[in-house]
Design a protein around this motif. Structure first.
Motif, PDB file in Angstrom:
ATOM      1  N   TYR A  52       0.935  -1.153   0.031  1.00  0.00           N
ATOM      2  CA  TYR A  52      -0.132  -0.085  -0.020  1.00  0.00           C
ATOM      3  C   TYR A  52       0.993   1.425  -0.028  1.00  0.00           C
ATOM      4  CZ  TYR A  52      -2.930   3.622   1.869  1.00  0.00           C
ATOM      5  OH  TYR A  52      -3.406   5.115   2.250  1.00  0.00           O
ATOM      6  N   SER A  53       0.295   2.107  -0.815  1.00  0.00           N
ATOM      7  CA  SER A  53       1.143   3.615  -0.739  1.00  0.00           C
ATOM      8  C   SER A  53       0.174   4.500  -0.891  1.00  0.00           C
ATOM      9  CB  SER A  53       2.179   3.567  -1.761  1.00  0.00           C
ATOM     10  OG  SER A  53       1.446   3.681  -3.185  1.00  0.00           O
ATOM     11  N   SER A  54       0.686   5.888  -0.259  1.00  0.00           N
ATOM     12  CA  SER A  54      -0.055   7.019  -0.357  1.00  0.00           C
ATOM     13  C   SER A  54       0.717   8.310  -0.547  1.00  0.00           C
ATOM     14  CB  SER A  54      -1.056   7.104   0.770  1.00  0.00           C
ATOM     15  OG  SER A  54      -1.862   8.242   0.835  1.00  0.00           O
ATOM     16  N   TYR A  55       0.402   9.021  -1.542  1.00  0.00           N
ATOM     17  CA  TYR A  55       1.193  10.325  -1.631  1.00  0.00           C
ATOM     18  C   TYR A  55       0.250  11.646  -1.967  1.00  0.00           C
ATOM     19  CZ  TYR A  55       4.463  13.811  -3.000  1.00  0.00           C
ATOM     20  OH  TYR A  55       5.467  14.900  -3.183  1.00  0.00           O
ATOM     21  N   TYR A  58      -3.226  10.254  -3.134  1.00  0.00           N
ATOM     22  CA  TYR A  58      -3.246   9.306  -4.317  1.00  0.00           C
ATOM     23  C   TYR A  58      -2.744   8.202  -3.356  1.00  0.00           C
ATOM     24  CZ  TYR A  58      -2.658   7.135  -8.632  1.00  0.00           C
ATOM     25  OH  TYR A  58      -2.965   6.339  -9.751  1.00  0.00           O
ATOM     26  N   GLU A  59      -3.508   7.145  -3.536  1.00  0.00           N
ATOM     27  CA  GLU A  59      -3.525   5.783  -2.894  1.00  0.00           C
ATOM     28  C   GLU A  59      -3.479   4.791  -3.856  1.00  0.00           C
ATOM     29  OE1 GLU A  59      -5.418   5.920   1.329  1.00  0.00           O
ATOM     30  OE2 GLU A  59      -6.988   6.441  -0.123  1.00  0.00           O
ATOM     31  N   SER A  60      -2.594   3.741  -3.286  1.00  0.00           N
ATOM     32  CA  SER A  60      -2.303   2.506  -4.241  1.00  0.00           C
ATOM     33  C   SER A  60      -2.413   1.424  -3.444  1.00  0.00           C
ATOM     34  CB  SER A  60      -1.302   2.708  -5.152  1.00  0.00           C
ATOM     35  OG  SER A  60      -1.082   1.408  -5.960  1.00  0.00           O
ATOM     36  N   TYR A  61      -3.271   0.394  -3.749  1.00  0.00           N
ATOM     37  CA  TYR A  61      -3.512  -0.833  -3.235  1.00  0.00           C
ATOM     38  C   TYR A  61      -3.026  -2.090  -4.066  1.00  0.00           C
ATOM     39  CZ  TYR A  61      -6.160   1.401   0.092  1.00  0.00           C
ATOM     40  OH  TYR A  61      -6.924   2.427   1.358  1.00  0.00           O
ATOM     41  N   SER A 115      -6.066   2.116  -7.460  1.00  0.00           N
ATOM     42  CA  SER A 115      -5.168   3.137  -7.050  1.00  0.00           C
ATOM     43  C   SER A 115      -6.069   4.534  -7.572  1.00  0.00           C
ATOM     44  CB  SER A 115      -3.928   3.238  -7.770  1.00  0.00           C
ATOM     45  OG  SER A 115      -4.021   3.387  -9.326  1.00  0.00           O
ATOM     46  N   TYR A 117      -7.226   8.670  -6.442  1.00  0.00           N
ATOM     47  CA  TYR A 117      -7.567   9.832  -5.273  1.00  0.00           C
ATOM     48  C   TYR A 117      -8.892   9.460  -4.685  1.00  0.00           C
ATOM     49  CZ  TYR A 117      -3.814  12.777  -6.935  1.00  0.00           C
ATOM     50  OH  TYR A 117      -2.505  13.201  -7.461  1.00  0.00           O
ATOM     51  N   GLN A 121      -9.808   1.373   0.436  1.00  0.00           N
ATOM     52  CA  GLN A 121      -9.679  -0.200   0.850  1.00  0.00           C
ATOM     53  C   GLN A 121     -10.813  -0.990   0.403  1.00  0.00           C
ATOM     54  OE1 GLN A 121      -7.331  -1.014   4.408  1.00  0.00           O
ATOM     55  NE2 GLN A 121      -7.058  -2.970   3.684  1.00  0.00           N
ATOM     56  N   TYR A 228       6.046   4.996   3.037  1.00  0.00           N
ATOM     57  CA  TYR A 228       5.605   3.861   3.460  1.00  0.00           C
ATOM     58  C   TYR A 228       6.879   2.665   2.927  1.00  0.00           C
ATOM     59  CZ  TYR A 228       0.895   5.179   4.270  1.00  0.00           C
ATOM     60  OH  TYR A 228      -0.105   5.922   4.859  1.00  0.00           O
TER      61      TYR A 228
END
Length: 284
Positions: A52-55, A58-61, A115, A117, A121, A228
């Motif tokens: 998982y990442s977030s910036y 903007y999130e990505s699973y 992924s 904005y 989850q 992360y």
């Protein structure tokens, strides 16, 4: 009298043909039984990956699954059944990847990614594997406990026989105009069997007429996006190792395998005896 004689001969021939047909069918049944005997559970999760990442919103699973199944028939389906945040279960279909063990088994792979904005989850931690073939459903539910992985685990080796595995998503052979050379990058995961270990890649660009060895370097942290990271070893005792080397620009295709030396033993990931292949400016 001749009529009865020919009738008797025809019955004998028919009987022989029927017996031969029965023997052929029995051979096929025995072959399938042999596969079932060698695979007490004909479906097994081998490894899985979650990140998982977030910036800045903007999130990505990402979740990836690799499964090994006994080749019991041509027509089959393999899926991950994953628990969702709302408590329901969802199906993630897997796709055929390759045949192994002289055709007795197959590797199936699948990936889920989300992924954007403001995305939410979808999946919780628990999941199981389902295999449908010949009208029968087989499950790998981790001996009744389900598999569980949070969103930032990295790699999990479910198969105890796996101690080293190349991450082909992070392998590349690319041309650098500045150096006028090709750069070979590789990322490998190993089970932390002992603090003293060596991990490397053996590779060749000429069909193994010659070969070279590249030692890899331990990565204590794997960045999965700003703020992360996955610590190495992770919660499952898996470490991440990486390396790169510069090659001649003419070396535009490499064949390689991974070796892991620890406690006086060697463990290999050579793609089930087929070795891995990477081409310039592409992944495996």
């Amino acid at each position: 009298m001749k009529k009865y004689f020919y009738l008797l001969i025809s019955l004998i021939i028919l009987s022989c043909n029927t017996e031969d047909d029965f023997i052929e069918d029995k051979k096929e049944d025995i072959a399938i039984d042999d596969i079932l005997l060698k695979n007490s559970n004909p479906v097994k999760l081998t490894k899985a990956w979650t990140t998982y990442s977030s910036y800045r919103g903007y999130e990505s699973y990402v979740r990836k699954f690799t499964v090994k199944v006994a080749n019991l028939a041509y027509d089959k389906t393999v899926s991950i059944y994953h628990q969702k945040i709302d408590g329901n279960w969802d199906q993630i279909p897997l796709a055929y990847n390759q045949s192994v063990d002289n055709g007795q088994n197959e590797i199936w792979f699948g990936e889920y990614s989300l992924s954007g904005y403001g995305v939410n989850q979808v999946y919780a931690d628990a999941f199981v594997v389902r295999y449908d073939v010949n009208g029968t459903t087989y499950w790998d539910n981790n001996n009744g406990s389900d598999y569980k992985m949070s969103r930032t685990e990295g790699f999990f080796f479910a198969d105890s026989n796996i101690n080293v595995s190349v991450d082909t998503d992070f392998v590349g052979l690319s041309y650098s105009a500045y150096d006028d050379q090709n750069r070979f990058n590789i990322t490998v995961d190993v089970r932390n069997l002992d603090p003293n270990k060596e991990v490397g890649v053996v590779y060749s660009s000429d069909g193994w007429k010659t070969q070279k060895y590249l030692p890899l370097i331990y990565r204590q942290f794997w960045s999965n996006g700003p703020f992360y990271t996955i610590q190495s070893p992770n919660n499952f005792g898996i470490e991440r190792w990486q390396g790169y080397t510069l090659l001649s620009a003419s070396d535009d295709q490499l064949e390689y395998a991974i070796v892991y030396r620890v406690n006086g033993k060697e463990y290999w990931d050579n793609n089930y005896g087929e070795n891995y292949m990477v081409n310039v400016n592409s992944n495996n």
